[in-house]
Design a protein around this motif. Sequence first.
Motif: not given
Length: 409
Positions: A334-346
């Motif tokens: 899921d692109r939206a979930f991936n984007r959220t997780l990436r922002a948190r890890l970044d």
Amino acid sequence: MNPTRWTRGNDLQLLENGEEFFPRVFEAIAGAREEVVLETFILFEDKVGLDLHAALLAAARRGVQVDVTIDGFGSPDLSERFVGTLCEAGVRVHVFDPGLRLFGWRTNMLRRMHRKIVVVDAQLAFVGGINYSADHLMDYGPQAKQDYAVQIRGPLVGDIHRFVHAMLAEGTRRQQGVRRWFRHRPLLRKRARALPPAGDAQAMLVTRDNVRHPNDIERYYRLAIRAARERVTIANAYFFPGYRLIRELRRAAGRGVQVRLILQGEPDMPIVTMAARMLYHHLVHAGVEVYEYCERPLHGKVALVDDQWATVGSSNLDPLSLALNLEANVLIHDRAFNRTLRARLDHLVDTACRPIDRDTIGEPTRWQLLRSFVVFHVLRRYPSWLGSLPRHQPQLEPAGPPQVREAAP
């Protein structure tokens, strides 16, 4: 049972730390009408454990069927009053391999039930790495853990629901008085009906055990890394994986993929960081970016690949999780979930991590090279060595007097 199949139509929300996780779980239990099934490695009798205790008691007293499974090693010190009041209210408390103490030492260290799963009314589920203890809250202080879980609605909840009931049935089928209860399944079959779509995400529950699915979680990690074209980010508390996973990380970096590892810099157990650091020369010199999270202990077990694949769960990338413990992860497309997780890890990398590069680790000495060589090649063989140890079947023991309920006619 291991329902390794992709399901469409799911809604998944990332939950970070106890501040986001505990209120969602306690609210879900408070709203339960029929059933709560909860598995956890650690349940402590602190303020978080007492809040969970109160929520489970209230649910059981209003007629909700409640099953709680705790690990005998991870949750060894619950008081008789804590457990007894749950049992008196009708909660079935199961202990995975309580083990014996020998001269005060616990003998049940290997092959633990390390999953963290909650299913409420077969409609809502939670999977992740967060235990029920106050050290998952920021007000615990410098040793508060950084961790993640996922809240799930949609058809995947049906798979998770069937899995936790299969584990209960398998683990308790030899208990006196429980066999009869598990033969009465009309209510469970009704609850296990197909759920309507709740979102757009594809997702799958992947578990590991010591019988039928010993390598599934590691295998899906390796497949995702092998398919990566742009980025791989792994945040994992206990990092000491097998040779094949390290090889995939090095190969991905070699073909131009940005490979980032976020590991512990302020560990809850120093030996964990010492083990991971033995691998730094192999990883950094292959182009892998290594970061140590230094704000507080990292307890997360999450990863993302490119702009769609992600995983959240209980499995570390170390010998215990990959070759011994019972684990559960959710894989997500899921692109939206991936984007959220990436922002948190970044955000972690940008604000609370120190990079480990060639200047940081320096030129290795001959001893370091020899030690790393030995460790690196031991990694190739530890799964087969550990796999030869005596294997646990999923065995649960009731805490307190057995609670037997007849299914409604």
